[in-house]
Design an enzyme around this catalytic site. Structure first.
Site, short mmCIF file in Angstrom:
data_model
loop_
_atom_site.label_atom_id
_atom_site.label_comp_id
_atom_site.label_asym_id
_atom_site.label_seq_id
_atom_site.Cartn_x
_atom_site.Cartn_y
_atom_site.Cartn_z
N ASP A 116 0.84 -1.21 0.00
CA ASP A 116 0.00 0.00 0.00
C ASP A 116 0.87 1.26 0.00
O ASP A 116 1.64 1.49 0.94
CB ASP A 116 -0.89 -0.07 1.26
CG ASP A 116 -2.02 0.94 1.24
OD1 ASP A 116 -2.02 1.83 0.38
OD2 ASP A 116 -2.90 0.83 2.13
N ASP A 131 -10.44 4.37 -1.36
CA ASP A 131 -11.10 3.35 -0.54
C ASP A 131 -12.62 3.32 -0.69
O ASP A 131 -13.28 4.36 -0.74
CB ASP A 131 -10.79 3.59 0.94
CG ASP A 131 -9.32 3.33 1.27
OD1 ASP A 131 -8.51 3.23 0.33
OD2 ASP A 131 -9.01 3.24 2.46
C1 GLA Z 1 -5.41 2.32 2.80
C2 GLA Z 1 -5.95 1.19 1.92
C3 GLA Z 1 -6.99 0.41 2.70
C4 GLA Z 1 -6.37 -0.14 3.98
C5 GLA Z 1 -5.78 1.00 4.81
C6 GLA Z 1 -4.99 0.48 5.99
O1 GLA Z 1 -6.40 3.27 3.07
O2 GLA Z 1 -6.50 1.69 0.74
O3 GLA Z 1 -7.50 -0.65 1.91
O4 GLA Z 1 -5.39 -1.07 3.66
O5 GLA Z 1 -4.90 1.80 4.01
O6 GLA Z 1 -4.39 1.51 6.72
#
Ligand code: GLA
Length: 387
Positions: free
Chosen positions: A153, A213
């Site tokens: 990520d 997200d």
């Molecule tokens: C980002 C990702 C999410 C999750 C969070 C965890 O926002 O897009 O899917 O993994 O980080 O902190």
């Protein structure tokens, strides 16, 4: 063919599909993710509070409630498992995860696979230790723990890298994973930046997020899902667009909205990572996640991502060609009132007369000539297979 030459042949095949000619490191060395990955991820429900016991609970549920048979295999810990590095630079879990190797063994003992999470930056999105400067160490640590899947990520990487360095940064981890000799699915999570669908497969990614997200709300879920149109040419066996994880069962959408969510994700050949608390799920939620005819649309061996073929106001029709020559069709109503939606067979290239099967109801609706019309509830879907 040796493993190494098989891997090279596959990497070259991917590159030639992508219209690129130079060899790269890749985790695509073992037929990983030939259909969109299915499983569970801790983030959408547990967030940063996730514990070892929650993850074991998810594995227990999958192994016993029919989800494993339905194809849900990966049990993925998202952010917030990390502690500090030891004196050798090796990442350690925090106090909520006493023993990652034991957790991996437990998941494997259920016939399931173990997923983990990190960031190429110094910190993850929840400010835990990232992999920056420790890519090789982390890949080796994951392999030693028996990890089968890494979600990587971007997060704080934006502080240390320029956007144009992103491909090289992801490639670096793909190569580090490859060097461990342990096949691990590589999930790129950078929210669709830099048109990741153009290069995600070539640098060794098996799936890549296409959006920011998701949340457990109709507006957010439907905006994300319906805006995937146009990305279909970038998906296929081994490399998938990822419109983010499922929110089915998390409680802030109604039944029709969750049916729309699941139907759309399956038409999109999206990864199906359940994001609810599997240990406390209603029978309705389990039925949505495991309907075999709906999941089969997602997991179809041709691996074609569906697309929109018609829209008028809040009404949309999406189709996905399937390996058996039939077509999965979703009639979606994004509007506020139930409405009749008409599927014109000529628009989806099916013969003038075709049989129609209701996939959620798992029943044949009969033969129709020229068109098929169904009453679709507010925020709902009628998902059929036309042959
Ligand atoms: C980002 C990702 C999410 C999750 C969070 C965890 O926002 O897009 O899917 O993994 O980080 O902190």
């Amino acid at each position: 063919m040796s493993n190494r030459s098989r891997w090279l042949a596959r990497a070259m095949a991917v590159l030639s599909v992508m219209g690129m000619g130079t060899a790269v490191g890749s985790s695509q060395d073992s037929n990983l993710a030939q259909t969109p990955p299915m499983g569970w991820n801790s983030w959408n429900h547990f967030g940063c509070k996730v514990t070892d016991a929650d993850v074991r609970g998810a594995a227990d549920a999958i192994a016993t409630n029919g989800m494993k048979q339905a194809g849900y295999i990966y049990v993925n810990v998202d952010d917030c498992w990390q502690g500090k590095r030891d004196e050798h630079g090796m990442i350690q879990p925090n106090e909520k995860f006493p023993d990652m190797k034991a957790l991996g063994d437990y998941i494997h003992s259920k016939g399931l696979k173990f997923g983990i999470y990190s960031s190429p930056g110094p910190e993850t999105c929840a400010k835990h230790e990232g992999s920056y400067g420790h890519e090789e160490d982390d890949a080796r640590q994951y392999a030693a723990w028996g990890v089968d899947y890494l979600k990587y990520d971007w997060c704080s990487a934006s502080r240390v890298y320029k956007p144009e360095e992103m491909r090289a940064v992801y490639r670096k981890m793909a190569e580090a994973l490859h060097r461990t000799g342990r096949p691990m699915v590589l999930s790129l999570c950078q929210y669709g930046l830099e048109s990741v669908w153009m290069w995600g497969a070539a640098i060794g990614g098996n799936l890549w997020r296409t959006t920011e997200d998701i949340s457990d709300h109709w507006d957010r879920m439907s905006d994300i899902g319906f805006e995937q149109n146009g990305l279909e040419k970038y998906a296929g066996p081994g490399h998938w667009n990822d419109p983010d994880m499922l929110e089915v069962g998390n409680g802030h959408m109604n039944h029709d909205e969750y049916l729309t969510h699941m139907s759309l994700w399956c038409l999109l050949a999206a990864p199906l990572l359940a994001g609810n608390d599997l240990s406390k799920m209603t029978p309705e939620t389990l039925a949505i996640l495991t309907n075999p005819e709906v999941v089969a649309v997602d997991q179809d061996s041709r691996g074609i991502q569906g697309h929109r073929v018609w829209e008028e106001g809040p009404y949309e029709i999406w189709t996905k060609p399937l390996a058996d020559g039939s077509t999965a069709v979703g009639l979606f109503n994004r509007g506020e009132d139930a409405e009749d939606i008409k599927l014109d067979f000529s628009a989806v290239g099916v013969p003038a007369s075709a049989s129609v099967r209701d996939l959620w109801g798992q029943k044949d609706l009969g033969n129709f000539t020229g068109s098929f019309t169904a009453k679709v509830p507010r925020h709902g879907v009628v998902l059929v297979k036309v042959k």
